[in-house]
Design a protein around this motif. Structure first.
Motif, short mmCIF file in Angstrom:
data_model
loop_
_atom_site.label_atom_id
_atom_site.label_comp_id
_atom_site.label_asym_id
_atom_site.label_seq_id
_atom_site.Cartn_x
_atom_site.Cartn_y
_atom_site.Cartn_z
N SER A 1 0.84 -1.21 0.00
CA SER A 1 0.00 0.00 0.00
C SER A 1 0.87 1.25 0.00
N THR A 2 0.47 2.21 -0.80
CA THR A 2 1.20 3.47 -0.86
C THR A 2 0.38 4.63 -0.31
N ASP A 3 -0.89 4.38 -0.02
CA ASP A 3 -1.74 5.42 0.54
C ASP A 3 -1.68 5.35 2.08
N THR A 4 -2.36 6.26 2.72
CA THR A 4 -2.40 6.33 4.18
C THR A 4 -3.83 6.16 4.65
N LEU A 5 -4.01 5.33 5.70
CA LEU A 5 -5.31 5.28 6.37
C LEU A 5 -5.30 6.42 7.38
N ASP A 6 -6.18 7.37 7.25
CA ASP A 6 -6.20 8.53 8.13
C ASP A 6 -6.86 8.13 9.45
N LEU A 7 -6.04 7.71 10.42
CA LEU A 7 -6.56 7.22 11.69
C LEU A 7 -7.29 8.32 12.46
N LEU A 8 -6.77 9.54 12.40
CA LEU A 8 -7.40 10.63 13.14
C LEU A 8 -8.84 10.85 12.68
N SER A 9 -9.06 10.82 11.37
CA SER A 9 -10.42 11.02 10.85
C SER A 9 -11.35 9.86 11.21
N ALA A 10 -10.78 8.66 11.35
CA ALA A 10 -11.60 7.47 11.61
C ALA A 10 -11.99 7.33 13.09
N ILE A 11 -11.20 7.90 13.98
CA ILE A 11 -11.44 7.73 15.42
C ILE A 11 -12.46 8.75 15.92
N GLN A 12 -13.46 8.24 16.61
CA GLN A 12 -14.46 9.09 17.28
C GLN A 12 -14.21 8.94 18.78
N ALA A 13 -13.32 9.74 19.31
CA ALA A 13 -12.82 9.56 20.68
C ALA A 13 -13.89 9.83 21.73
N PRO A 14 -14.12 8.84 22.63
CA PRO A 14 -15.01 9.11 23.77
C PRO A 14 -14.43 10.25 24.61
N THR A 15 -15.29 11.10 25.13
CA THR A 15 -14.82 12.31 25.81
C THR A 15 -14.53 12.14 27.29
N LYS A 16 -15.04 11.08 27.92
CA LYS A 16 -14.80 10.86 29.35
C LYS A 16 -14.29 9.45 29.58
N GLY A 17 -13.25 9.32 30.41
CA GLY A 17 -12.75 8.00 30.78
C GLY A 17 -11.54 7.59 29.96
N ILE A 18 -11.01 6.41 30.32
CA ILE A 18 -9.84 5.85 29.62
C ILE A 18 -10.31 4.66 28.79
#
Length: 192
Positions: free
Chosen positions: A35-52
């Protein structure tokens, strides 16, 4: 086509060390699939706002799934050095060989894998040892983890080949991975 895994720590909406995960994802996809492209992890992640949370991304040429699992650290007090020829150069989702190795040694919390006479990693983390002056991590890890890469880049860790017999020269042991960070084990025993 094998599935790969990235495990990323999310704490109160903050995505930890994403650049190191992105670099490993890009490198693994390039080396395994061309693969020569990039999977944009930041765009894919929907980070929960509270907790670990443990953000678990399964992927190969594309992202297959993303799960957010509440995180509780595993307690580790006993380790055992176990010889094995296990191969885990990439962070594969299939961890059966690692899990089996640990299950075969249920008398301890975690095993330190010795490969070709040198210490590598545990089944869940890279490892480091303190010699009274600096933290040393095995030069030949089973898997080049993201936290290990970060701490090497920052100059906190130093690489060296370590044999089982060298353990007596170290005073402390630490485990490191994306979720643990760098965790010094205060009450531990290593069986050799």
């Amino acid at each position: 086509m094998p599935l790969l895994l990235e495990t990323i720590k999310i704490e109160d909406g903050d995505i930890h060390d994403l650049s190191y995960h992105q670099a490993r994802c890009d490198r693994s996809r390039h080396e395994l699939f061309g693969s020569t492209d990039t999977l944009d992890l930041l765009s894919a992640i929907q980070a929960p706002t509270k907790g670990i949370y443990r953000c678990r991304i399964l992927y190969n040429e594309s992202i297959h799934s993303i799960d957010y699992l509440p995180y509780t650290a595993k307690e580790i007090h006993t380790l055992k050095v176990i010889p094995s020829n296990i191969v885990y150069d990439y962070k594969y989702a299939n961890r059966e060989a690692l899990d089996t190795l640990l299950q075969m040694h249920s008398d301890v919390d975690e095993v330190i894998i010795e490969k070709e006479g040198y210490l590598t990693d545990t089944t869940i983390a890279n490892i480091a040892f303190y010699n009274g002056k600096q933290w040393i991590t095995p030069a030949r890890p089973l898997l080049e983890g993201t936290m290990r890469a970060k701490l090497l880049e920052e100059g906190f860790l130093h690489k060296k080949e370590i044999k089982k017999e060298d353990l007596k020269t170290y005073t402390h042991v630490a485990l490191m991975n994306a979720m643990l960070g760098f965790k010094i084990l205060n009450h531990f025993k290593i069986k050799t």
